[in-house]
Enzyme design. Structure first.
Site, short mmCIF file in Angstrom:
data_model
loop_
_atom_site.label_atom_id
_atom_site.label_comp_id
_atom_site.label_asym_id
_atom_site.label_seq_id
_atom_site.Cartn_x
_atom_site.Cartn_y
_atom_site.Cartn_z
N LYS A 185 0.86 -1.19 0.00
CA LYS A 185 0.00 0.00 0.00
C LYS A 185 0.89 1.24 0.00
CE LYS A 185 -3.84 1.93 2.73
NZ LYS A 185 -4.66 1.76 3.96
N SER A 210 -9.43 1.80 2.75
CA SER A 210 -8.48 2.57 2.01
C SER A 210 -7.41 1.70 1.34
CB SER A 210 -7.82 3.58 2.94
OG SER A 210 -7.04 2.93 3.91
N SER A 263 -9.96 -0.48 6.84
CA SER A 263 -9.24 -0.31 5.56
C SER A 263 -8.48 -1.53 5.06
CB SER A 263 -8.27 0.87 5.68
OG SER A 263 -8.99 2.08 5.68
#
Lengths: 547, 547
Positions: free
Chosen positions: B129, B204, B228
């Site tokens: 990420k 996210s 997330s």
């Protein structure tokens, strides 16, 4: 008209005094500086009671579990001695022998019926700092404004200890706010050091220091956000452990600045031996405190970690040490204390390398800013609520007129703290990589002075930087200041004006006989290993059970 | 003149596109809603490469360790598939196949020389990420204003994974601010769900969801402060674990609201099987991350905890479940998902009792106030710095005009959180006491909807209350929405206006085929047990390795 703070305090003092049975009262208080030997000579405790109160907790629970001792006789012995302690040292904010004896009777009845103890602390009296809540009692924590509120709920630690068989009989004094290392409040005044009334008992768990120091208690529970377990342990020649945050349950205890979580206060035991600290920790962990207090890490006592240290005890420990943190130079007795420990370890084949304290001045400043992050709003609200004045240490330390920091400043502080902790871990790893083996612990002063004279405690950095790092730390009693061995330094060039003040207050005569200790520091949540090392150091020094 | 935010974003898009070698480019993008099968049919990956990218990480590292696969061929396979993923789904903020292949060549050379892997992840590509820092790359985290800053330091997790032999090749997209559960930013736009371009990939960690979902990655690293990791896992039919705070190293990662510690964001893996999550966790813990990151608890992987669960797998698990948190009623596919899990477990002899969600409305409000405790100052500073607008989800969620809370309000919030956590533990213990045995986990929705249509993600409570409690949670893929099985409820009486909005958006046709998941919730730091239970649920459902 509402009573004045003086009237409220006088009433509380009277209530404490009234809780002492007539037959335990001292008719003539001694005039000597030391009252350390008074209990033995008082005639109030029987020889049997003197023996009981001189034993270790580990011995007592063993005899209680075997039925060789009854909970009632152990409880009465400690209640008596605690009553003397309070009269001599002014160390209790609550004293409740009747409840204690009733609890002991229940435990004896259980034992009688089932022929076994209720738990690992069956029948053991444990002394509580006045932050721990017990149903039906007051927790005033040194604030006059908190008097008269009786607890309806109990601290989680109290509940778990009760399940383990512990008995409660007193809650001991603390300084107003808890945020200083001497023990003075406007509720009952000042708590004294049993070895010399001119010395501080330390703080903020100073009531525990005095109480356990004079053996009115065998295990006392303190808390530590900047030295408050370790300083009174040091000043009373006791062992004390500051566990890392998350090891012991703090839930439902009273506190100043409750909810402040940038640096956590932690709870831990003070005792006459490392073994008794272990008994306390293992007994609490057996109750799986993480199922009650969400902040506790689900980590039972790890015997394998202890074994790792035990395998190194024949000259295989890899330690480091520092005598001076670069901010304030310790007084001569403390320097000698460190030297004694280092040379003893080396003589026994262990490796003890010098450690360079990493940015302790930065750490000391950062934690002071954290303590004051609400502009001291919380503590002054509780001081001012009764009209009582701030105690001298607080006047020195806390400014009521500074602003609160804001949320983004706080977040920046959190990052500074985290980075500092990681840089410190980097240094730890670097030494390990250089040596090709684990660094087991660091030995350091816990205060720059032996048990200090009143109103002279100024420098918290030796203790508080360890709180900022959240390292596990165990205090080990080492020796006593000696005017023959510890002359003042001549022509000393101070490191700072702070240092100059601390140095100027050294007086070899005044400190003669004052307890000297070191702290043994391990990484976060290293209680098993660090305690095992502390125990070995005490053994090598001949202090495995302190007088 | 300084470039506009549009120009900066266009430049970044171009740089990402330029990083894709010509031979991996898609000449004609598919027009279908689903691109899930595109890689297999693209002709760009060989059969061998399709096999490699269809394997589990556990299989791959085993073959790599045995020398049956080379790091370079595994890396090339995933780089190719990731290149397709980005062209199809718009999921990469960084793509660096050259560096990855160079790293793979080094690992192959090591293996050649020493005939052994460097560590448990030898040669395994891992997708990051875009919060994780890699030296020399940008971490923009969806903020245009962060573009052009190249990292000089590396996240601790990246360093430790590198030591374990992992290979890095991409950093995936996130929503502006990270604080929402869809993945849209003004740098590259919106990331899509591989199974249907009309559905969100979640957020996210949505870039990871899409990337691992289409098998451009085998293990992806996400973070979770309010769902997330779990939401994109759920929306892409993946397993994902939100470890409790302190289990995995977060140090030196980028973040919004850095230093906010009232509710910690945590980092964890997303994958196609529970076994691959375990492989990731055990590999990281083997590196003793607590020696690098001070927030990590010194707790190796506890196989004994797993064994405790394994001994209960023959009908001995004691579970609880809830379908509705009392605030928002899940859509029919999610209710069927919970029912499927519960009935499957019961059919296999396990006990599954109803759980009464305790004050989830309170928890949901409390954590929302925590997210906004700085008056959203931090996130709007980073949004406004480039002149870019807030993305739609953020406009819905965050008010730029609310005040910061002050320090004493924060401390009060901390106490509310702690008390809520403890009350929840009380409920857990009460059920255990009633049943006379341990409650092993709670099964619950992770979102009220199957993979959602764009701009409709509104209710975070199923995820975020678990963050507030800091419970360990593992997402297990269950089934797919089915218009035949999941008709809309008729004459439904909404629990609240919030609930009414969410319910109104249900459309059995639009959701047909969308992934449905549940979360398995364990107490704090229960990763071993909770993952073992999640694995068993997946096995019983026939989803132990997801397509």
């Amino acid at each position: 008209m509402a009573p004045s703070w003086q009237e409220l305090a006088a009433d509380k003092q009277k209530r404490i005094n009234d809780s002492i049975p007539q037959e335990w009262r001292i008719t003539e208080l001694p005039s000597s500086d030391s009252v350390f030997d008074f209990p033995a000579k008082s005639g109030i405790l029987s020889n049997r009671e003197l023996e009981i109160t001189a034993a270790t907790a580990s011995d007592l629970v063993q005899q209680l579990a075997q039925g060789k001792l009854k909970a009632v006789e152990v409880t009465v012995a400690f209640c008596k001695r605690a009553a003397l302690a309070h009269q001599l040292l002014n160390c209790c904010l609550e004293f409740f022998p009747e409840k204690a004896i009733a609890q002991a009777q229940e435990l004896d009845a259980f034992y009688e019926k089932y022929k076994k103890p209720v738990g690992p602390l069956h029948g053991l009296p444990i002394s509580l700092k006045d932050q721990l809540r017990v149903k039906g009692l007051e927790t005033c924590m040194g604030y006059v404004s908190w008097l008269g509120k009786y607890d309806e709920d109990e601290s989680v630690l109290v509940t778990l200890l009760r399940k383990s068989g512990a008995i409660f009989y007193t809650k001991t004094s603390v300084p107003q706010t808890l945020m200083v290392c001497e023990t003075v409040n406007n509720v009952i005044g000042r708590t004294l050091n049993p070895r010399n009334k001119n010395w501080s008992c330390g703080g903020s768990s100073g009531g525990e220091g005095a109480m356990v120091g004079i053996r009115g208690g065998v295990i006392g529970i303190g808390t530590d956000i900047g030295g408050s377990i370790r300083v009174p342990s040091a000043f009373n020649f006791l062992y004390g452990i500051r566990p890392s945050h998350g090891r012991m349950p703090y839930a439902k205890m009273a506190n100043s600045m409750e909810g402040q979580e940038t640096v956590h206060s932690v709870v831990g035991p003070m005792a006459h031996s490392a073994g008794d600290l272990r008994l306390f920790l293992t007994s609490v962990l057996e109750q799986e405190p993480w199922k009650n207090d969400s902040k506790v890490v689900p980590m039972p006592w790890r015997s394998a970690e202890e074994e790792t240290i035990k395998r190194k005890l024949q000259g295989g420990l890899n330690l480091a040490y520092y005598s001076c943190d670069g901010v304030v130079m310790p007084h001569p007795p403390i320097l000698r204390g460190i030297e004694t420990v280092v040379s003893t370890l080396k003589k026994n084949g262990h490796k003890v390398l010098p450690w360079t304290p990493y940015k302790h001045d930065f750490g000391h400043n950062l934690i002071n800013n954290i303590y004051a992050s609400d502009g001291n709003t919380d503590v002054f609200k509780d001081i001012n609520a009764s009209g009582e004045p701030a105690i001298p240490n607080i006047k020195d330390l806390l400014n009521p007129d500074i602003p609160k920091i804001d949320m983004n400043q706080l977040w920046d502080t959190h990052l500074q703290k985290w980075n500092y902790q990681m840089e410190y871990l980097d240094k730890w790893r670097e030494l390990e990589e250089k040596e090709g083996r684990e660094l087991d612990a660091i030995i350091a002063p816990i205060t720059p002075t032996a048990a200090i004279r009143h109103n002279q405690f100024r420098y918290y950095g030796y203790a508080s930087v360890i709180n900022l790092l959240d390292f596990t730390s165990v205090v080990v009693p080492v020796t006593f200041a000696d005017k023959g061995l510890d002359p003042a330094k001549e022509n000393y060039e101070a490191l700072s004006s702070f240092d100059a003040t601390v140095q100027a207050e050294y007086d070899a005569d005044a400190y003669h006989g004052a307890p000297v200790a070191v702290q043994v520091i391990g990484r976060k949540l290293s209680e098993e290993r660090t305690l095992a090392i502390a125990e070995e150091i005490g053994r090598l020094l001949g202090n495995s059970v302190t007088p």
